[in-house]
Design a protein around this motif. Sequence first.
Motif, short mmCIF file in Angstrom:
data_model
loop_
_atom_site.label_atom_id
_atom_site.label_comp_id
_atom_site.label_asym_id
_atom_site.label_seq_id
_atom_site.Cartn_x
_atom_site.Cartn_y
_atom_site.Cartn_z
N SER A 34 0.83 -1.20 0.00
CA SER A 34 0.00 0.00 0.00
C SER A 34 0.87 1.25 0.00
O SER A 34 0.63 2.20 -0.76
N THR A 35 1.88 1.24 0.85
CA THR A 35 2.75 2.40 0.97
C THR A 35 3.49 2.67 -0.33
O THR A 35 3.62 3.82 -0.77
N ASP A 36 3.99 1.61 -0.96
CA ASP A 36 4.70 1.78 -2.23
C ASP A 36 3.79 2.35 -3.31
O ASP A 36 4.23 3.13 -4.17
N PHE A 37 2.50 1.95 -3.28
CA PHE A 37 1.57 2.46 -4.29
C PHE A 37 1.17 3.91 -3.98
O PHE A 37 1.09 4.75 -4.88
N ILE A 38 0.94 4.20 -2.71
CA ILE A 38 0.51 5.54 -2.31
C ILE A 38 1.65 6.54 -2.49
O ILE A 38 1.43 7.69 -2.92
N THR A 39 2.87 6.12 -2.17
CA THR A 39 4.01 7.03 -2.20
C THR A 39 5.10 6.48 -3.11
O THR A 39 6.14 6.02 -2.62
N PRO A 40 4.90 6.46 -4.43
CA PRO A 40 5.92 5.91 -5.34
C PRO A 40 7.24 6.66 -5.20
O PRO A 40 7.26 7.89 -5.10
N LYS A 41 8.33 5.92 -5.20
CA LYS A 41 9.64 6.51 -4.93
C LYS A 41 10.49 6.68 -6.19
O LYS A 41 11.65 7.02 -6.12
N SER A 42 9.88 6.44 -7.36
CA SER A 42 10.59 6.69 -8.62
C SER A 42 9.58 7.20 -9.63
O SER A 42 8.37 6.99 -9.50
N GLU A 43 10.10 7.85 -10.67
CA GLU A 43 9.21 8.38 -11.69
C GLU A 43 8.49 7.25 -12.43
O GLU A 43 7.31 7.37 -12.78
N MET A 44 9.18 6.14 -12.67
CA MET A 44 8.56 5.02 -13.34
C MET A 44 7.42 4.44 -12.51
O MET A 44 6.35 4.10 -13.03
N SER A 45 7.63 4.34 -11.18
CA SER A 45 6.57 3.84 -10.30
C SER A 45 5.36 4.77 -10.32
O SER A 45 4.21 4.32 -10.31
N ARG A 46 5.62 6.07 -10.35
CA ARG A 46 4.52 7.03 -10.38
C ARG A 46 3.74 6.92 -11.70
O ARG A 46 2.51 6.98 -11.72
#
Length: 537
Positions: free
Chosen positions: A373-385
């Motif tokens: 959930s945290t990784d989806f809510i707060t993406p830490k890279s531009e690709m993830s976003r």
Amino acid sequence: MNKIFEVPLYPYARHADQDATPPARHRVVVVGAGPVGLAAAIDLAQSGVPVLVLDDNDKVSSGSRAICFAKRTLEIADRLGVGHAMADKGVEWNMGKVFFGDRKVYDFNLLPEDGHQFPAFVNLQQYYIEDYLVDRVRSLQAAGAPIEIRGKNRVAGVTDHGSHATLTVDTPDGAYTLEAEWLIACDGAGSPIRAQMGLDFVGRVFEDNFLIADVTMEADFPTERWFWFDPPFNKGQSALLHKQPDGVWRIDLQLGWDIDKAEEKKPENVIPRLKAMLGDDVQFELEWVSIYTFQCRRMERFRHGRVIFAGDSAHQVSPFGARGANSGLQDTDNLMWKLKLVLEGLADDSLLDSYDTERIAAAEENILNSSRSTDFITPKSEMSRIFRDAVLDLSEHHGFARPLVNSGRLSLPSIYDGSPLNSDDHLPGGPARTRPGAPCPDAPIEDGFLLPQLGNTFTLLAINAEAPETLEEAGVTISRLSISTDDATTTALRDRYLGTGASAIYLIRPDQHVATRMPAFDDAKIRAALRRTIGKE
């Protein structure tokens, strides 16, 4: 500010233990009078086990803190005597909505099926639950139950001697020493006991901070969970809105990592953020403000000799998903019946190792879901976003994308697959949701609902099947609950417990998890399953 924060519920009073030589010994000492600690103590006291609760405070926690309480927690609380008080006061909700920017992309229903005594979730401030639990303690005391709570008793030191633990306790009258056969540490995320014993967490701390604000206001928002990704009032971040009782609303706003927490908590900085979200025409008052950092961590082991950790003292997860207090009450629900058997001499203390096995697996499951959930809510890279935003766009019109959206997958009870306490599944065609290790789902029956009839003892659930009224094995008594699906007003009982079969026998643990099941009563298999469940097979 709510007056409840200022009322001492268990004020300090000097006790004879403070002058005892040698130190007084108690069978069980629980440290921490939050929901988890009080639940643990009440569970023991209801079974006749003497228990002492020590807390460094004397009143409820300030702020709403935990607010989302799941159906499973309400079912556990019902056995502790406070489930209906929580449900009656809480704001009931099943629906959630997800927004991307300024548009709704989809909504969801957490409890699409009928036939449960309690709703999927209620929102209720933690301080109310603590108040109800303390009232329950007083009721038990009035009825003669062996439970005591001492305020302003801070545990300043713990030593485990193998046969017992020694506690140094600070009070307004100075320090004294206590002994405990068993110590249950429910003293929160900062757990002084964990620190005193030189223990720590393993896991992740996420580089993000969130502002929590409890806001009193009159608003016409529905009683739903609203979550925003990249809203216009908090660009590039996220936000969450929940309704609570008494006109109090919980607002979570993502702030980012590199912030001055002390500055961000000041009302002159909080209020403009809230006005941007709510609009200038909405009148509100701040009741409580806090800032938290996402953490998904746990202790490597929860049991350390005579000291056992539960709740936030044992594990931490990010708030999105409502896994903190809910998993904490499931910890105590798992532990207390086992500890009672050990105290009664009906099980070896090695049974308590299964608490580690089962609840560490549950903590790992919660940490995995919380981290995702945290990784989806707060993406830490531009690709993830880019990926996240594409999923959100697709979810507005395409159902296949909605399961990929993760705004905090909400808490579900853990299934103890692979537990050493489980026996084989002997029920052909039995539903997967009631396999060994699973918590029993509720269902309507002739006299109300199933789970209250199961109670908190070993139960032989006989559905369309013959079985003895009682059965004793290894000193443990199993009571029978007989039900016929012919008397049911819905198909829920059949669907949830029989599947394609015509009858079933279930052995249910005191925490209402399934130990084994079979189509008809088999004396040898039930006795063997009971012995396995208490660690004697």
